[in-house]
Design a protein around this motif. Sequence first.
Motif, PDB file in Angstrom:
ATOM      1  N   LEU A  29     -40.558  43.343  15.589  1.00 44.11           N
ATOM      2  CA  LEU A  29     -41.125  43.174  14.414  1.00 44.11           C
ATOM      3  C   LEU A  29     -41.442  44.685  13.595  1.00 44.11           C
ATOM      4  N   GLU A  30     -41.176  45.765  14.319  1.00 48.69           N
ATOM      5  CA  GLU A  30     -41.537  46.916  13.530  1.00 48.69           C
ATOM      6  C   GLU A  30     -40.257  47.538  13.109  1.00 48.69           C
ATOM      7  N   GLY A  77     -37.046  46.922  13.240  1.00 49.91           N
ATOM      8  CA  GLY A  77     -35.919  46.215  12.473  1.00 49.91           C
ATOM      9  C   GLY A  77     -34.561  46.215  12.945  1.00 49.91           C
ATOM     10  N   THR A  87     -31.682  45.189  14.958  1.00 47.24           N
ATOM     11  CA  THR A  87     -30.949  43.752  15.250  1.00 47.24           C
ATOM     12  C   THR A  87     -30.409  43.929  16.749  1.00 47.24           C
ATOM     13  N   TRP A  93     -47.572  39.229  15.569  1.00 49.04           N
ATOM     14  CA  TRP A  93     -47.247  38.664  14.433  1.00 49.04           C
ATOM     15  C   TRP A  93     -48.275  38.189  13.518  1.00 49.04           C
ATOM     16  N   SER A 123     -44.779  40.332   7.807  1.00 48.61           N
ATOM     17  CA  SER A 123     -44.891  40.051   9.047  1.00 48.61           C
ATOM     18  C   SER A 123     -43.940  38.816   9.510  1.00 48.61           C
ATOM     19  N   ARG A 131     -40.214  39.293   8.810  1.00 47.17           N
ATOM     20  CA  ARG A 131     -39.624  39.858   9.881  1.00 47.17           C
ATOM     21  C   ARG A 131     -39.420  39.143  11.105  1.00 47.17           C
ATOM     22  N   LEU A 168     -36.071  38.001  12.741  1.00 46.53           N
ATOM     23  CA  LEU A 168     -35.773  38.303  14.513  1.00 46.53           C
ATOM     24  C   LEU A 168     -35.379  37.065  14.982  1.00 46.53           C
TER      25      LEU A 168
END
Length: 147
Positions: free
Chosen positions: A74-75, A77, A79, A122, A129, A132, A136
Amino acid sequence: VEGWVQAKRKALEEAKDVLDDVGEDFRTLKAVQARLSIWKQRYPKSYKEAYVDMSLPRLLAPYVRLETLGWEPLEDGQTVEGMEWVKVLFEAEADGDDSDLIPNLVQQVLCPKIKVTLSTSWDPASSGSTGRAVGLLNDVLIYILDA
């Protein structure tokens, strides 16, 4: 909090050395995959009789875990597609190797980590948040739903 951050940083630094005493043929996921591909090409009967395809997720999971040790879904980024282990295994799939391997590893290694991350990091009240988290999950679901 500062102590935890320092301990995490130290653990990530030390994790880089985990495979230093392992032979070059087994030190990286790419090297292991290359050896397995050669085995499969040269000795397909032996490869099949050893049930290597069924064992691949367990065999390769430690390499994936090591690579994703510092991953903060979540921080940072990053992939799934951008991860080195996925790139290596995509190349192997192009050569005709196990096409379910990446989805299996995503389910076995990444999904538990994502579950913990979502339950602890989260913030549903935060649109950033939540955005993201949605990104995700969309990223991961591509691998799971295609399996």
